[in-house]
Scaffold this motif. Structure first.
Motif, PDB file in Angstrom:
ATOM      1  N   VAL A   3      22.680  57.689  21.452  1.00  0.00           N
ATOM      2  CA  VAL A   3      23.621  58.137  20.432  1.00  0.00           C
ATOM      3  C   VAL A   3      23.430  59.625  20.151  1.00  0.00           C
ATOM      4  N   GLY A  53      25.040  65.447  22.578  1.00  0.00           N
ATOM      5  CA  GLY A  53      25.012  66.915  22.500  1.00  0.00           C
ATOM      6  C   GLY A  53      24.260  67.446  23.702  1.00  0.00           C
ATOM      7  N   ASN A  54      23.648  68.601  23.513  1.00  0.00           N
ATOM      8  CA  ASN A  54      22.944  69.219  24.639  1.00  0.00           C
ATOM      9  C   ASN A  54      21.774  68.376  25.120  1.00  0.00           C
ATOM     10  N   GLY A  64      21.133  65.134  24.381  1.00  0.00           N
ATOM     11  CA  GLY A  64      21.592  63.815  24.810  1.00  0.00           C
ATOM     12  C   GLY A  64      22.164  63.843  26.224  1.00  0.00           C
ATOM     13  N   ASP A 104      29.050  58.713  20.156  1.00  0.00           N
ATOM     14  CA  ASP A 104      29.084  59.952  19.379  1.00  0.00           C
ATOM     15  C   ASP A 104      30.102  59.774  18.261  1.00  0.00           C
ATOM     16  N   ILE A 105      29.966  60.612  17.241  1.00  0.00           N
ATOM     17  CA  ILE A 105      30.901  60.524  16.114  1.00  0.00           C
ATOM     18  C   ILE A 105      32.028  61.521  16.275  1.00  0.00           C
ATOM     19  N   ASP A 106      31.835  62.497  17.152  1.00  0.00           N
ATOM     20  CA  ASP A 106      32.798  63.580  17.316  1.00  0.00           C
ATOM     21  C   ASP A 106      34.000  63.102  18.139  1.00  0.00           C
ATOM     22  N   THR A 112      19.684  61.075  19.620  1.00  0.00           N
ATOM     23  CA  THR A 112      19.730  62.536  19.801  1.00  0.00           C
ATOM     24  C   THR A 112      20.861  63.115  18.955  1.00  0.00           C
ATOM     25  N   VAL A 113      20.845  62.721  17.695  1.00  0.00           N
ATOM     26  CA  VAL A 113      21.791  63.280  16.730  1.00  0.00           C
ATOM     27  C   VAL A 113      21.013  64.214  15.801  1.00  0.00           C
ATOM     28  N   PRO A 114      21.704  65.036  15.018  1.00  0.00           N
ATOM     29  CA  PRO A 114      20.994  65.877  14.062  1.00  0.00           C
ATOM     30  C   PRO A 114      20.214  65.010  13.073  1.00  0.00           C
ATOM     31  N   GLU A 151      20.938  56.814   9.648  1.00  0.00           N
ATOM     32  CA  GLU A 151      22.088  55.898   9.698  1.00  0.00           C
ATOM     33  C   GLU A 151      22.277  55.336  11.102  1.00  0.00           C
ATOM     34  N   VAL A 152      22.010  56.155  12.115  1.00  0.00           N
ATOM     35  CA  VAL A 152      22.089  55.684  13.500  1.00  0.00           C
ATOM     36  C   VAL A 152      21.005  54.629  13.751  1.00  0.00           C
ATOM     37  N   PHE A 204      14.546  61.532  18.974  1.00  0.00           N
ATOM     38  CA  PHE A 204      14.318  62.960  19.222  1.00  0.00           C
ATOM     39  C   PHE A 204      14.700  63.816  18.023  1.00  0.00           C
ATOM     40  N   ALA A 205      15.183  63.198  16.962  1.00  0.00           N
ATOM     41  CA  ALA A 205      15.519  63.975  15.775  1.00  0.00           C
ATOM     42  C   ALA A 205      14.255  64.194  14.948  1.00  0.00           C
TER      43      ALA A 205
HETATM   44  N1  LIG Z   1      18.294  70.526  22.042  1.00  0.00           N
HETATM   45  C1  LIG Z   1      16.986  70.629  21.950  1.00  0.00           C
HETATM   46  O1  LIG Z   1      16.364  71.290  22.767  1.00  0.00           O
HETATM   47  C2  LIG Z   1      16.244  69.949  20.876  1.00  0.00           C
HETATM   48  C3  LIG Z   1      14.900  70.239  20.694  1.00  0.00           C
HETATM   49  C4  LIG Z   1      14.180  69.601  19.678  1.00  0.00           C
HETATM   50  C5  LIG Z   1      14.834  68.679  18.892  1.00  0.00           C
HETATM   51  N2  LIG Z   1      16.121  68.404  19.090  1.00  0.00           N
HETATM   52  C6  LIG Z   1      16.782  67.443  18.226  1.00  0.00           C
HETATM   53  O2  LIG Z   1      17.547  66.567  18.996  1.00  0.00           O
HETATM   54  C7  LIG Z   1      18.745  66.251  18.307  1.00  0.00           C
HETATM   55  C8  LIG Z   1      19.926  66.629  19.153  1.00  0.00           C
HETATM   56  O3  LIG Z   1      19.863  67.984  19.489  1.00  0.00           O
HETATM   57  P1  LIG Z   1      21.056  68.692  20.263  1.00  0.00           P
HETATM   58  O4  LIG Z   1      20.601  70.056  20.561  1.00  0.00           O
HETATM   59  O5  LIG Z   1      21.491  67.852  21.367  1.00  0.00           O
HETATM   60  O6  LIG Z   1      22.166  68.735  19.133  1.00  0.00           O
HETATM   61  P2  LIG Z   1      23.752  68.859  19.338  1.00  0.00           P
HETATM   62  O7  LIG Z   1      24.311  69.389  18.082  1.00  0.00           O
HETATM   63  O8  LIG Z   1      24.035  69.549  20.613  1.00  0.00           O
HETATM   64  O9  LIG Z   1      24.224  67.351  19.519  1.00  0.00           O
HETATM   65  C9  LIG Z   1      24.247  66.444  18.483  1.00  0.00           C
HETATM   66  C10 LIG Z   1      25.319  65.389  18.783  1.00  0.00           C
HETATM   67  O10 LIG Z   1      25.244  64.364  17.819  1.00  0.00           O
HETATM   68  C11 LIG Z   1      26.566  64.033  17.404  1.00  0.00           C
HETATM   69  N3  LIG Z   1      26.503  63.459  16.070  1.00  0.00           N
HETATM   70  C12 LIG Z   1      26.370  64.089  14.885  1.00  0.00           C
HETATM   71  N4  LIG Z   1      26.357  63.217  13.869  1.00  0.00           N
HETATM   72  C13 LIG Z   1      26.492  61.991  14.409  1.00  0.00           C
HETATM   73  C14 LIG Z   1      26.560  60.682  13.872  1.00  0.00           C
HETATM   74  N5  LIG Z   1      26.434  60.479  12.544  1.00  0.00           N
HETATM   75  N6  LIG Z   1      26.705  59.675  14.715  1.00  0.00           N
HETATM   76  C15 LIG Z   1      26.816  59.874  16.041  1.00  0.00           C
HETATM   77  N7  LIG Z   1      26.772  61.090  16.609  1.00  0.00           N
HETATM   78  C16 LIG Z   1      26.598  62.140  15.797  1.00  0.00           C
HETATM   79  C17 LIG Z   1      27.319  65.325  17.472  1.00  0.00           C
HETATM   80  O11 LIG Z   1      28.710  65.077  17.591  1.00  0.00           O
HETATM   81  C18 LIG Z   1      26.720  65.954  18.719  1.00  0.00           C
HETATM   82  O12 LIG Z   1      27.426  65.573  19.865  1.00  0.00           O
HETATM   83  C19 LIG Z   1      18.687  66.983  16.999  1.00  0.00           C
HETATM   84  O13 LIG Z   1      18.150  66.144  16.013  1.00  0.00           O
HETATM   85  C20 LIG Z   1      17.720  68.091  17.270  1.00  0.00           C
HETATM   86  O14 LIG Z   1      17.036  68.480  16.106  1.00  0.00           O
HETATM   87  C21 LIG Z   1      16.852  69.019  20.065  1.00  0.00           C
END
Ligand SMILES: NC(=O)c1ccc[n+]([C@@H]2O[C@H](COP(=O)([O-])OP(=O)(O)OC[C@H]3O[C@@H](n4cnc5c(N)ncnc54)[C@H](O)[C@@H]3O)[C@@H](O)[C@H]2O)c1
Ligand SMILES: NC(=O)c1ccc[n+]([C@@H]2O[C@H](COP(=O)([O-])OP(=O)(O)OC[C@H]3O[C@@H](n4cnc5c(N)ncnc54)[C@H](O)[C@@H]3O)[C@@H](O)[C@H]2O)c1
Lengths: 218, 218
Positions: free
Chosen positions: A90, A93-94, A96, A117-119, A153-155, A161-162, A177-178
DNA sequence: TATACTTTGTGACAAAAGTAACAAACGTTG
DNA sequence: CAACGTTTGTTACTTTTGTCACAAAGTATA
């Protein structure tokens, strides 16, 4: 007791490293691997390797080492790598996306069978053959397909909630990973990968390092 | 001795979790946070929190707790989060891209100032404002800019050569995401993030879980 | 001020993890 | 087959990490 059915946690976490080396050696047709070898590759002393392996009950041959294929096979079975494990992810993003497209997990039996995804802009898109589904389909799909693992892998603000939805869907293991705490029933296992926290700990080392190395007056 | 200038490694790795909660509380204007609070958020007992904090020498107030802002500030300083740390990243694939674009690391002082790849198709591309550079520029750039950290997100077979280049460039801390062992001089710190190994350990839990829960005949 | 709560810091203790050492097992070599 | 080098499995030990308990320090209330 941090034991996991007989094997200490740190030992369990070293097993995949040994396994990887064994696979490599098997490919090179090396028939036996010693604890010294395994230890050097894993960065631990040979005695540690022998102790770790002694928790399993597969034995090596004194003077020779461990049968490469036999031990690899046993570790594979012990770790359940041959068993197919189905997961949903779930948050496409980058991160995921990177996890979804990574072929290495399949070698360990992990199949990411659905993405959510929610988007609205992402729903319907395809990532590595899998379509991104809307959130409302999650609980039912997880339940119907008896999905074993959920990958988050959501914020952070959306992670709880996920997680709760995954629990409703009957998922018993969550790979998160959040960077946040998740509250789930006791029978659900949450394993968090907190990269930012690891970085912060590294940051401390970098500071101390430059302090020690830079003012080389002493 | 796995101590790090006075603080045990496990304690050090918990500090960022405490820090994160403190920042959140500070934003909510909560003036004091108790060890119980911090512990619940971090998933450890309150006594663990107090012990961890006792390694630092910032004290709380009995009957009240820890001054939110003061402790957050102290942890920030202790972890060196305010200091700018410059890093280069090598291997602009899916994972490298995710790490590069992640804004969370900047909050901990990490600046990824340059990207490298060996793929001609990627060289010259831009990822989050930063151009992808060819490998031959790595050593010189790292040396000139006194880069403190190197991030490795290349396939495992290429990781050692990248690590060696980073060492030649004077880099002292390496954050490695490739699932392999790196050999570097003793003064260089390598922190490996082995997600596949973590998955394999999780895999073992999943197996044991379904065995324990499914055949509930006993 | 006295008393009833909270919460801290720490020292004693318990548990876990890692290290070292060595007898026994095995292969090899002459 | 005897002597020698290698490597295992295990036991005893050391170090590290975590837990508990409690006096002391603080707050709040009457
Ligand atoms: N990218 C990284 O290198 C990295 C490193 C450390 C931690 N993280 C953590 O991993 C998570 C994801 O990072 P990212 O860079 O891919 O973020 P991102 O913003 O690129 O992707 C997040 C995705 O989650 C979706 N989303 C948001 N709210 C949602 C919900 N309620 N239900 C379903 N989907 C939802 C968004 O539409 C988006 O596609 C974050 O928690 C971030 O803190 C990422
Ligand atoms: N993507 C994941 O989710 C994930 C998970 C676990 C581990 N990993 C590990 O992280 C690393 C990167 O994974 P990825 O999915 O981003 O891979 P990827 O194939 O998407 O990207 C690898 C990048 O490295 C570049 N590269 C290859 N050889 C190079 C060299 N010698 N010098 C410089 N650049 C070189 C490639 O051109 C490519 O851009 C791999 O080691 C992988 O095993 C990734």
């Amino acid at each position: 007791m941090s034991e996991t059915y007989g094997i200490p946690r740190p030992s369990l976490r070293r097993l995949p490293i040994y396994y990887r080396h064994l696979i490599e050696m098997a490919e090179r047709q090396v028939p036996y691997v010693s604890s010294k070898d395994l230890g050097q590759n894993a960065g631990v002393p040979a005695s540690q390797v022998r102790k770790d392996l002694s928790y399993l009950h597969e034995y090596g041959r004194p003077g020779v080492g461990y049968d490469t294929k036999a031990l690899a096979g046993y570790l594979e079975e012990f770790l359940g790598l041959a068993n197919d494990k189905e997961a949903i992810l779930v948050g496409v993003g980058n991160l995921g996306r990177a996890l979804t497209l990574y072929p290495g997990f399949a070698q360990y039996g992990l199949q990411i069978i659905a993405l959510f995804d929610i988007d609205p802009a992402k729903i319907g898109q395809t990532v590595g053959d899998r379509e991104v589904l809307p959130m409302f389909k999650l609980v039912d799909l997880a339940r119907r397909l008896k999905v074993q693992m959920g990958i988050i892998t959501v914020p952070p603000h959306a992670a709880q909630e996920v997680a709760s939805a995954m629990v409703s869907g009957g998922i018993k293991v969550i790979w998160n990973f959040a960077p946040c705490k998740l509250t789930v029933p006791a029978e659900v296992l949450v394993k968090s990968e907190d990269l930012a926290a690891e970085l912060a700990a590294l940051s401390h080392h970098i500071m101390r390092r430059s302090q020690v190395l830079a003012p080389a007056t002493e």
